[in-house]
Design a protein around this motif. Structure first.
Motif, PDB file in Angstrom:
ATOM      1  N   ARG A   1       0.814  -1.214   0.000  1.00  0.00           N
ATOM      2  CA  ARG A   1       0.000   0.000   0.000  1.00  0.00           C
ATOM      3  C   ARG A   1       0.850   1.268   0.000  1.00  0.00           C
ATOM      4  NH1 ARG A   1      -5.265  -1.205   1.970  1.00  0.00           N
ATOM      5  NH2 ARG A   1      -5.747  -3.175   1.021  1.00  0.00           N
ATOM      6  N   LEU A   2       1.995   1.178   0.662  1.00  0.00           N
ATOM      7  CA  LEU A   2       2.840   2.367   0.750  1.00  0.00           C
ATOM      8  C   LEU A   2       3.770   2.486  -0.447  1.00  0.00           C
ATOM      9  CD1 LEU A   2       3.955   2.610   4.464  1.00  0.00           C
ATOM     10  CD2 LEU A   2       2.716   4.305   3.176  1.00  0.00           C
ATOM     11  N   PHE A   3       3.417   1.801  -1.510  1.00  0.00           N
ATOM     12  CA  PHE A   3       4.306   1.714  -2.651  1.00  0.00           C
ATOM     13  C   PHE A   3       4.784   3.087  -3.110  1.00  0.00           C
ATOM     14  CE2 PHE A   3       4.903   1.756  -7.258  1.00  0.00           C
ATOM     15  CZ  PHE A   3       5.979   0.905  -7.338  1.00  0.00           C
ATOM     16  N   LYS A   4       3.865   4.039  -3.135  1.00  0.00           N
ATOM     17  CA  LYS A   4       4.250   5.345  -3.676  1.00  0.00           C
ATOM     18  C   LYS A   4       5.312   6.013  -2.814  1.00  0.00           C
ATOM     19  CE  LYS A   4       0.111   6.385  -6.204  1.00  0.00           C
ATOM     20  NZ  LYS A   4      -1.090   7.200  -6.265  1.00  0.00           N
ATOM     21  N   SER A   5       5.103   5.938  -1.488  1.00  0.00           N
ATOM     22  CA  SER A   5       6.099   6.556  -0.613  1.00  0.00           C
ATOM     23  C   SER A   5       7.426   5.851  -0.735  1.00  0.00           C
ATOM     24  CB  SER A   5       5.661   6.436   0.848  1.00  0.00           C
ATOM     25  OG  SER A   5       4.577   7.236   1.100  1.00  0.00           O
ATOM     26  N   SER A   6       7.352   4.510  -0.627  1.00  0.00           N
ATOM     27  CA  SER A   6       8.601   3.776  -0.597  1.00  0.00           C
ATOM     28  C   SER A   6       9.316   3.906  -1.921  1.00  0.00           C
ATOM     29  CB  SER A   6       8.361   2.317  -0.229  1.00  0.00           C
ATOM     30  OG  SER A   6       7.580   1.688  -1.199  1.00  0.00           O
ATOM     31  N   SER A   7       8.545   3.890  -3.027  1.00  0.00           N
ATOM     32  CA  SER A   7       9.232   3.946  -4.304  1.00  0.00           C
ATOM     33  C   SER A   7       9.949   5.278  -4.444  1.00  0.00           C
ATOM     34  CB  SER A   7       8.258   3.728  -5.451  1.00  0.00           C
ATOM     35  OG  SER A   7       7.344   4.776  -5.522  1.00  0.00           O
ATOM     36  N   LYS A   8       9.359   6.331  -3.869  1.00  0.00           N
ATOM     37  CA  LYS A   8       9.988   7.647  -3.979  1.00  0.00           C
ATOM     38  C   LYS A   8      11.335   7.656  -3.234  1.00  0.00           C
ATOM     39  CE  LYS A   8       8.775  12.494  -3.330  1.00  0.00           C
ATOM     40  NZ  LYS A   8       7.681  13.368  -2.944  1.00  0.00           N
ATOM     41  N   ILE A   9      11.316   7.200  -1.990  1.00  0.00           N
ATOM     42  CA  ILE A   9      12.565   7.203  -1.217  1.00  0.00           C
ATOM     43  C   ILE A   9      13.521   6.149  -1.764  1.00  0.00           C
ATOM     44  CG2 ILE A   9      13.551   6.787   1.074  1.00  0.00           C
ATOM     45  CD1 ILE A   9      11.209   8.146   2.312  1.00  0.00           C
ATOM     46  N   GLU A  10      12.969   4.980  -2.061  1.00  0.00           N
ATOM     47  CA  GLU A  10      13.799   3.877  -2.556  1.00  0.00           C
ATOM     48  C   GLU A  10      14.543   4.284  -3.836  1.00  0.00           C
ATOM     49  OE1 GLU A  10      11.403   0.443  -3.083  1.00  0.00           O
ATOM     50  OE2 GLU A  10      13.088  -0.879  -3.485  1.00  0.00           O
ATOM     51  N   GLN A  11      13.774   4.797  -4.793  1.00  0.00           N
ATOM     52  CA  GLN A  11      14.403   5.179  -6.054  1.00  0.00           C
ATOM     53  C   GLN A  11      15.374   6.337  -5.854  1.00  0.00           C
ATOM     54  OE1 GLN A  11      11.063   5.886  -8.638  1.00  0.00           O
ATOM     55  NE2 GLN A  11      10.434   3.754  -8.532  1.00  0.00           N
ATOM     56  N   GLY A  12      15.004   7.248  -4.955  1.00  0.00           N
ATOM     57  CA  GLY A  12      15.878   8.390  -4.680  1.00  0.00           C
ATOM     58  C   GLY A  12      17.203   7.920  -4.100  1.00  0.00           C
ATOM     59  N   LEU A  13      17.146   6.954  -3.175  1.00  0.00           N
ATOM     60  CA  LEU A  13      18.392   6.452  -2.565  1.00  0.00           C
ATOM     61  C   LEU A  13      19.239   5.723  -3.606  1.00  0.00           C
ATOM     62  CD1 LEU A  13      17.047   5.140   0.872  1.00  0.00           C
ATOM     63  CD2 LEU A  13      18.407   7.191   0.463  1.00  0.00           C
TER      64      LEU A  13
ATOM     65  N   LYS B   1       3.588  10.776   0.499  1.00  0.00           N
ATOM     66  CA  LYS B   1       3.891  11.711   1.575  1.00  0.00           C
ATOM     67  C   LYS B   1       3.943  11.043   2.953  1.00  0.00           C
ATOM     68  CE  LYS B   1       1.807  15.567  -0.910  1.00  0.00           C
ATOM     69  NZ  LYS B   1       2.901  16.526  -0.967  1.00  0.00           N
ATOM     70  N   GLY B   2       4.249   9.752   2.979  1.00  0.00           N
ATOM     71  CA  GLY B   2       4.272   9.019   4.244  1.00  0.00           C
ATOM     72  C   GLY B   2       5.275   9.570   5.243  1.00  0.00           C
ATOM     73  N   GLY B   3       6.288  10.289   4.741  1.00  0.00           N
ATOM     74  CA  GLY B   3       7.314  10.847   5.621  1.00  0.00           C
ATOM     75  C   GLY B   3       6.737  11.826   6.637  1.00  0.00           C
ATOM     76  N   ILE B   4       5.548  12.343   6.376  1.00  0.00           N
ATOM     77  CA  ILE B   4       4.931  13.300   7.297  1.00  0.00           C
ATOM     78  C   ILE B   4       4.752  12.700   8.690  1.00  0.00           C
ATOM     79  CG2 ILE B   4       2.597  12.672   6.507  1.00  0.00           C
ATOM     80  CD1 ILE B   4       3.740  16.069   7.899  1.00  0.00           C
ATOM     81  N   LEU B   5       4.533  11.407   8.734  1.00  0.00           N
ATOM     82  CA  LEU B   5       4.326  10.748  10.019  1.00  0.00           C
ATOM     83  C   LEU B   5       5.602  10.823  10.884  1.00  0.00           C
ATOM     84  CD1 LEU B   5       1.731   9.541  10.869  1.00  0.00           C
ATOM     85  CD2 LEU B   5       2.497   7.298  10.206  1.00  0.00           C
ATOM     86  N   VAL B   6       6.743  10.723  10.221  1.00  0.00           N
ATOM     87  CA  VAL B   6       8.018  10.809  10.941  1.00  0.00           C
ATOM     88  C   VAL B   6       8.176  12.231  11.483  1.00  0.00           C
ATOM     89  CG1 VAL B   6      10.502  10.395  10.790  1.00  0.00           C
ATOM     90  CG2 VAL B   6       8.940   9.169   9.246  1.00  0.00           C
ATOM     91  N   SER B   7       7.837  13.177  10.637  1.00  0.00           N
ATOM     92  CA  SER B   7       7.939  14.580  11.026  1.00  0.00           C
ATOM     93  C   SER B   7       7.042  14.870  12.241  1.00  0.00           C
ATOM     94  CB  SER B   7       7.514  15.424   9.822  1.00  0.00           C
ATOM     95  OG  SER B   7       7.517  16.773  10.109  1.00  0.00           O
ATOM     96  N   LEU B   8       5.811  14.354  12.220  1.00  0.00           N
ATOM     97  CA  LEU B   8       4.871  14.591  13.326  1.00  0.00           C
ATOM     98  C   LEU B   8       5.356  13.930  14.613  1.00  0.00           C
ATOM     99  CD1 LEU B   8       1.406  14.043  11.574  1.00  0.00           C
ATOM    100  CD2 LEU B   8       2.506  16.213  12.123  1.00  0.00           C
ATOM    101  N   ALA B   9       5.854  12.704  14.472  1.00  0.00           N
ATOM    102  CA  ALA B   9       6.331  11.980  15.661  1.00  0.00           C
ATOM    103  C   ALA B   9       7.498  12.727  16.286  1.00  0.00           C
ATOM    104  CB  ALA B   9       6.745  10.566  15.273  1.00  0.00           C
TER     105      ALA B   9
END
Ligand SMILES: Nc1nc2c(ncn2[C@@H]2O[C@H](COP(=O)(O)OP(=O)(O)OP(=O)(O)O)[C@@H](O)[C@H]2O)c(=O)[nH]1
Length: 393
Positions: A10-22, A348-356
Motif C-alpha cells: 500500500r505504501l508503494f508510492k512513498s517507498s518507491s519515492k525514497i527507494e528510487q531516490g536512494l 507523503k508518508g514521511g509526514i508521520l516521521v515529522s509529526l512523531a
C-alpha cells in the motif's frame, strides 16, 4: 496477508519515492565493488524476539483495559532500541555476537558486484533533499541525516545499507509514539474524534467501531456533525456495516445536545465505548472551538472525566499541512492521540516521521484503504521498512 506485505504494497508510492531516490544517490558517483569481501555489519546487540504480526481483524489493536483513572495515557513498555544496522567504524566488532536480520541480509553472498558510494557532504545534502521531498520536514531530515553520518563519513555505503540505516533512524523516532488507543474500565469510555473535513473521521470511526465490536465491546456512535446531512448519512452507512447503533439529530441541531443524548443512551445501554464524530470546519475556527468546548462541557455533566480520548484524524496526503492541523487542533481540543489515514496511495508518508519527531503524540492506528478492515495498528519497524523500501524478505 501479513501486515508488512500489505503495508509495503500500500505504501508503494512513498517507498518507491525514497527507494528510487536512494538508489539514484548511490548511482551518482558510486563505484562497483565485489560483493563478498566486505565485512559483515555485525550488530553488537541481540536480535529482539520476533513480534507477532499484527493482522487486522485477527488482532484488533484494542489494548486491554488498564488504569481506573483515565488521566494520562498508560506508559508503554520500554521500547527496544532498534539495532544500528551498520555501526560506525569505531564500533567494536564482537566476534560471535548475534547478528540482526539485516546483518545477515547484508552478509549474504551477493550474485554480483555491489554499487557503493563514499559518504561525503554532497551525498548527505542529497539525502537531506530526498527526505525533505518525502515530507519528513526540514528539522527531522537534518537530524536523521546527521545521525546517519555520525562516524561514517568517508565510508562506502550501498543503497541497501543506507536504506537499513535510514529505517533504523525512522524506527528510533517512531517507536515511542506507536501506542494503541488506551482503553479504560470507565463505561462508557468517550472518544471524541476531531479533524478537518475529509480527513477520514467518519471512515475511521466506522473502522474503529467494527474492530472494537469484533473485540467484544459494546459500541455506540454519535453523529456530531449535525450541520451536514451527508456526513450523518455516511456515518449511518458505516454504523450499519459495523453493526453498531448511530445516534443522529435533525440537521442544524446543537451537536452538544446530541452528545448529551448519546451519553444518556450509552450509559443506559451499558455501552463500553461512545465514539463521537465532530465537524471539521476549520475556516471558522472560533465557532468550532466553541462547539467542541460545548460538547465537552455537556458530556462532563454526565461524566466529569470525559472525554477519555480525543483522537485527531489526519490525512497523510496533505503532507506538511498536517503539522499546522496538529497545532490548531491542540489549541481547540486536548488531543490525546493521532490516526493517520490514506497512507495508501500517497508519496507523503514521511509526514508521520515529522509529526512523531515534532509532537510526540501517540499514533494509535493508520488507515491504509477505504474498506472496513483497512485500519492497522501502527508498527514502527514495518512502517520504516515500507517507507524506505527496505527489503525485509
Ligand atoms: N485511500 C483511503 N481513503 C480513505 C481512508 N480513510 C478515508 N478515506 C476516504 O477519504 C474520504 C473522506 O473520508 P471521510 O471519512 O468522509 O472524512 P471525514 O473527515 O469524515 O469528512 P467530513 O465528513 O467531510 O468531515 C472518503 O472518500 C473515504 O473513503 C484511507 O485510509 N485510505
Amino acid at each position: 496477508m501479513a501486515f508488512f506485505s500489505k503495508l509495503k504494497d500500500r505504501l508503494f508510492k512513498s517507498s518507491s519515492k525514497i527507494e528510487q531516490g536512494l538508489d539514484a544517490i548511490v548511482e551518482d558517483g558510486g563505484v562497483e565493488e565485489p560483493a563478498s569481501p566486505r565485512p559483515d555489519p555485525v550488530i553488537p546487540q541481540p536480535e529482539p524476539e520476533p513480534q507477532p504480526v499484527p493482522e487486522v481483524p485477527d488482532r484488533p489493536e484494542v489494548p486491554q483495559p488498564e488504569p481506573a483513572d483515565p488521566g494520562p495515557a498508560p506508559v508503554p513498555p520500554e521500547a527496544p532500541q532498534p539495532a544500528d544496522p551498520i555501526p560506525p567504524p569505531s564500533a567494536p566488532e564482537e566476534s560471535g555476537a548475534s547478528r540482526s536480520l539485516l546483518g545477515r541480509l547484508f552478509s549474504r553472498p551477493g550474485p554480483g558486484p555491489v554499487l557503493r558510494r563514499t559518504l561525503d557532504d554532497e551525498m548527505l545534502e542529497q539525502l537531506e533533499e530526498l527526505l525533505i521531498a518525502a515530507d519528513m520536514g526540514v528539522d527531522t531530515a537534518l537530524r536523521v541525516t546527521s545521525n546517519i553520518a555520525e562516524g561514517r563519513i568517508g565510508r562506502k555505503l550501498s543503497s541497501a545499507e543506507i536504506k537499513a540505516l535510514l529505517a533504523a533512524e525512522i524506527t528510533r523516532i517512531m517507536e515511542p509514539v506507536a501506542r494503541p488507543m488506551p482503553l479504560y474500565p470507565k463505561r462508557p469510555q468517550v472518544v471524541l474524534v476531531v479533524g478537518v473535513n475529509g480527513s477520514g473521521k467518519t471512515t475511521t470511526i466506522g473502522k474503529l467501531a467494527s474492530q472494537f465490536k469484533s473485540a467484544g465491546k459494546k459500541v455506540v456512535i454519535a453523529a456530531g456533525d449535525t450541520f451536514r446531512a451527508a456526513a450523518v448519512e455516511q456515518l449511518q452507512v458505516w454504523g450499519d456495516r459495523a453493526g453498531v447503533p448511530v445516534l443522529t439529530a435533525p440537521e442544524g441541531s446543537d451537536p452538544a445536545s446530541l452528545a448529551f443524548d448519546a451519553m444518556t443512551r450509552a450509559q443506559a445501554d451499558g455501552a463500553d465505548l461512545l465514539l463521537i464524530d465532530t465537524a471539521g470546519r476549520l475556516q471558522n475556527r472560533a465557532d468550532l472551538m466553541e462547539e467542541l468546548a460545548k460538547i465537552v462541557r455537556v458530556i462532563r455533566k454526565k461524566d466529569d472525566t470525559a472525554p477519555h480520548n480525543t483522537l485527531l484524524v489526519l490525512d497523510a496526503t496533505t503532507g506538511q499541512n498536517a503539522v499546522s492541523q496538529v497545532e490548531t487542533f491542540q489549541k481547540l481540543a486536548d488531543v490525546s492521540g493521532l490516526v493517520m489515514t490514506k497512507l495508501d496511495g500517497t508519496a507523503k508518508g514521511g509526514i508521520l516521521v515529522s509529526l512523531a519527531d515534532r509532537f510526540g503524540l501517540p499514533i494509535h492506528a493508520i488507515g491504509v484503504g477505504e474498506q472496513i478492515d483497512d485500519l492497522a495498528p501502527f508498527d514502527p519497524k514495518d512502517f520504516a521498512a515500507a517507507l524506505t523500501g527496505l527489503d525485509r524478505s
